[in-house]
Design a protein around this motif. Structure first.
Motif: not given
Length: 443
Positions: A24-26, A31-33, A37-39
């Motif tokens: 789940v963490v992976t 998914f978040a990446y 997580l856009d810069d």
């Protein structure tokens, strides 16, 4: 449900729970990446203050340029004129102090340029990089020219690039005599960005509307994310191993109490197995004697030989290229060969002769009251019968033979080795043949 089963179920639940949590963490991290997580760094030329127009007049040219601002863009009007070898106009966007202190753009993986042209012609985008080994004080031309040239169109809009598309301008490398190691694209310190007319921009009037630039990347690099996840997986499995170690230690302590009982049961099983092996004298596949059964027959024939001196012959034979039969047609066909061969041989020998499956594709015939000459005759007869028979439909099957005679008082290992050597000689000399080995006395 027993306590042992409960403990094992609980231990399995803990390990599976950890793995599920890790999965789940992976998944959440990936998914978040991808989505969160856009810069992003944006330069809006309608608002950004450190923008100036430039032209080839600083290099002795005669081109002219004007720049006006709106709320959302910079409007560029220019005239490219002859007078300089490569006429150009453009705008300069200063980052940091515009000299040695700039922005690290290497962490971004996409560059967006909002530029609409009024006429035809290519455009150069320069990311001017600072390198302490190359920079000359107050000399802007010593900033590295990381460039890309493109032809803007009104649609699609904007133009998008990746850092790998940039290259260091060849004329700048040649002009500054830069070695190959320093002539690599480096976006880690960019104090200046330039947008200029390109090599095929036509002379005369032209213009751009430049809204700005956007640099897009990730707050954490993909390599760092993968490294972190791998480390997390490693730590989790290390924890699982530790849990398993303690579970094993606990189980071992419990099992130690039953150790004596288990040892007794094991000894009983070993005795039972030994008795079963002694009572099992027949090969289950072919119905021939096995080695255990052969031992009793051999002992009887040795005692008779030592008592009466009557001849006893020992014949060993095996199937030629049996491994190829198994490899080509499968072990079921190989078993069919063994069964049919045993039936054929059993039907051609006397009831007093003993047919033994020696192992694998090897067989032994022990014949009492049979001289070595008669044994050789029988072996040749068997060889021809096997060669002529259809043991399987797929191919012809042949056998190689080694024949010898038992000598009173001789160690069984000796005449078995002699027969085996004769069998080896048959194989060495082409297979499908009979070789006889007589006893030779040594003094």
């Amino acid at each position: 449900m027993s306590s042992t089963v409960m403990r094992k179920a609980y231990a399995l639940f803990r390990m599976n729970f950890l793995i599920i949590v890790l999965l789940v963490v992976t998944a959440v991290a990936m998914f978040a990446y991808r989505h969160f997580l856009d810069d992003i760094m944006e330069i809006n030329l309608g608002e950004y203050p450190y923008v100036v127009a430039s032209a080839d007049s600083v290099d002795g040219g005669t081109s002219a340029i004007t720049m006006t601002r709106t709320d959302s863009s910079a409007i560029i009007e220019y005239e490219l004129r002859e007078g300089y070898a490569y006429p150009y106009v453009g705008i300069k966007i200063y980052l940091g102090d515009g000299k040695t202190m700039g922005r690290d753009l290497s962490k971004f993986d996409s560059v967006f340029v909002w530029l609409k042209p009024r006429n035809e012609g290519s455009v150069r985008l320069y990311m001017r990089g600072y390198d302490s080994a190359l920079y000359r004080k107050n000399d802007e031309t010593s900033l590295k020219f990381n460039e890309i040239e493109f032809t803007p169109t009104k649609e699609p809009y904007p133009a998008v690039f990746v850092p790998q598309e940039f290259r260091v301008a060849g004329w700048w490398v040649s002009q500054n005599e830069i070695n190959v190691h320093k002539a690599r694209v480096d976006l880690s310190n960019i104090p200046l960005i330039e947008i200029q007319t390109g090599t095929n921009a036509p002379l005369g009037y032209g213009g751009w509307e430049v809204k700005g630039l956007r640099f897009k990347g990730k707050k954490i690099s993909q390599v760092d994310l993968v490294t972190t996840l791998v480390a997390l997986w490693f730590v989790t499995f290390l924890i699982i191993l530790i849990i398993r170690f303690f579970d094993y230690s606990r189980e071992r302590a419990i099992n130690r109490k039953k150790q004596e009982e288990l040892k007794k049961n094991l000894r009983a099983l070993e005795i039972e197995k030994s008795e079963y092996e002694k009572s099992s004298k027949e090969d289950p596949l072919t119905g021939c004697l096995n080695r255990a059964g052969f031992g009793g027959v051999l002992l009887r024939e040795q005692e008779k030989l030592n008592r009466t001196g009557g001849p006893v012959s020992f014949m060993i034979f095996d199937i030629d290229h049996f491994k190829e039969v198994n490899d080509t047609y499968g072990h079921l066909v190989g078993d069919e060969v063994l069964v049919n061969l045993a039936k054929l041989v059993q039907g051609m020998i006397r009831n007093t002769d003993s047919l033994v499956r020696w192992g694998g594709e090897e067989f032994v015939i022990l014949s009492d009251d049979t001289s070595i000459q008669n044994a050789a005759f029988l072996a040749e007869k068997l060889r021809k019968a096997i060669e002529s028979a259809t043991l399987i439909t797929q191919q012809q099957v042949t056998c190689s033979f080694g024949v010898t005679e038992m000598i009173p008082g001789e160690d069984p290992k000796s005449f078995i080795a002699r027969a085996d050597k004769a069998l080896y000689s048959s194989k060495e000399n082409g297979r499908n043949r009979v070789t006889v080995a007589t006893f030779k006395r040594t003094h």
